[in-house]
Design a protein around this motif. Structure first.
Motif, short mmCIF file in Angstrom:
data_model
loop_
_atom_site.label_atom_id
_atom_site.label_comp_id
_atom_site.label_asym_id
_atom_site.label_seq_id
_atom_site.Cartn_x
_atom_site.Cartn_y
_atom_site.Cartn_z
N GLU A 1 5.82 11.09 3.30
CA GLU A 1 5.33 10.20 4.36
C GLU A 1 5.26 8.75 3.91
O GLU A 1 5.63 7.84 4.65
N GLU A 2 4.79 8.53 2.70
CA GLU A 2 4.66 7.17 2.19
C GLU A 2 6.03 6.51 1.98
O GLU A 2 6.20 5.32 2.22
N LEU A 3 7.01 7.29 1.55
CA LEU A 3 8.37 6.76 1.41
C LEU A 3 8.95 6.38 2.77
O LEU A 3 9.58 5.33 2.92
N ASP A 4 8.73 7.23 3.76
CA ASP A 4 9.22 6.93 5.11
C ASP A 4 8.57 5.66 5.64
O ASP A 4 9.23 4.80 6.22
N GLU A 5 7.27 5.51 5.41
CA GLU A 5 6.56 4.31 5.84
C GLU A 5 7.09 3.08 5.10
O GLU A 5 7.28 2.01 5.69
N THR A 6 7.34 3.23 3.82
CA THR A 6 7.90 2.13 3.03
C THR A 6 9.24 1.68 3.62
O THR A 6 9.47 0.46 3.78
N ARG B 1 0.82 -1.21 0.00
CA ARG B 1 0.00 0.00 0.00
C ARG B 1 0.86 1.26 0.00
O ARG B 1 0.63 2.17 -0.81
N CYS B 2 1.83 1.34 0.90
CA CYS B 2 2.60 2.58 0.99
C CYS B 2 3.55 2.75 -0.19
O CYS B 2 3.71 3.87 -0.70
N SER B 3 4.15 1.68 -0.67
CA SER B 3 5.10 1.83 -1.78
C SER B 3 4.38 2.20 -3.08
O SER B 3 4.88 3.02 -3.86
N SER B 4 3.20 1.64 -3.31
CA SER B 4 2.47 2.01 -4.53
C SER B 4 1.86 3.40 -4.40
O SER B 4 1.67 4.10 -5.40
N SER B 5 1.61 3.82 -3.20
CA SER B 5 1.08 5.16 -2.95
C SER B 5 2.11 6.24 -3.31
O SER B 5 1.73 7.36 -3.67
N VAL B 6 3.38 5.91 -3.24
CA VAL B 6 4.43 6.86 -3.60
C VAL B 6 4.23 7.33 -5.04
O VAL B 6 4.14 8.54 -5.31
N GLY B 7 4.15 6.40 -5.96
CA GLY B 7 3.98 6.74 -7.36
C GLY B 7 2.63 7.39 -7.65
O GLY B 7 2.54 8.36 -8.40
N ALA B 8 1.59 6.87 -7.03
CA ALA B 8 0.25 7.41 -7.26
C ALA B 8 0.16 8.86 -6.79
O ALA B 8 -0.39 9.72 -7.48
N ASN C 1 15.27 5.67 -0.06
CA ASN C 1 16.01 6.78 0.55
C ASN C 1 16.41 7.82 -0.50
O ASN C 1 16.34 9.03 -0.24
N GLU C 2 16.82 7.35 -1.68
CA GLU C 2 17.16 8.28 -2.76
C GLU C 2 15.94 9.07 -3.22
O GLU C 2 16.00 10.29 -3.40
N LEU C 3 14.82 8.37 -3.38
CA LEU C 3 13.58 9.05 -3.77
C LEU C 3 13.16 10.04 -2.69
O LEU C 3 12.73 11.16 -3.00
N LEU C 4 13.32 9.66 -1.44
CA LEU C 4 12.98 10.54 -0.34
C LEU C 4 13.84 11.80 -0.37
O LEU C 4 13.34 12.91 -0.16
#
Length: 120
Positions: A69-74, A39-46, A100-103
């Motif tokens: 927030e979603e990246l941190d949760e991931t 849920r959280c990782s796919s939410s990043v892109g969405a 971490n890079e995306l964050l």
């Protein structure tokens, strides 16, 4: 990095996480953590895609904060999975590094937007 590149990168990241989860053994811990992770990782892109369609700078900033927030949760759920799947630690760490890079990219964008807003 332009928005199209980041859209592609966040989509590829969601796919990478899904492939990792498919490889994990089936047990209660992996099931629950994996459900959260999907849920959280796919939410990043969405949410990044939604940010690209923002109607204002404030809207864009708010959507980027959700991505943050979603990246941190991931990253959190990857850390938990690493504790229980030591044989998959390398691939989990690779996914954690990408998160971490995306964050870092997202946080840098947030800081830049806020600085520009202060100059107005």
């Amino acid at each position: 990095m332009n928005s199209e590149t980041l859209k592609a990168r966040t989509k590829a990241y969601s796919i990478s996480i899904a492939k990792l989860i498919i490889e994990l053994p089936h047990n209660v811990i992996n099931k629950n953590y994996s459900n959260q992770l999907i849920r959280c990782s796919s939410s990043v892109g969405a949410n990044y895609r939604a940010a690209c369609r923002a109607k204002s700078t404030a809207d864009f900033l708010n959507k980027l904060k959700i991505v943050e927030e979603e990246l941190d949760e991931t990253m959190f759920f990857l850390e938990l999975l690493a504790e229980f799947n030591t044989d998959k630690k390398q691939v989990i760490q690779e996914n954690w590094r990408e998160a971490n890079e995306l964050l870092s990219i997202v946080v840098s964008s947030i800081v830049t937007i806020r600085k520009k807003g202060q100059k107005l």
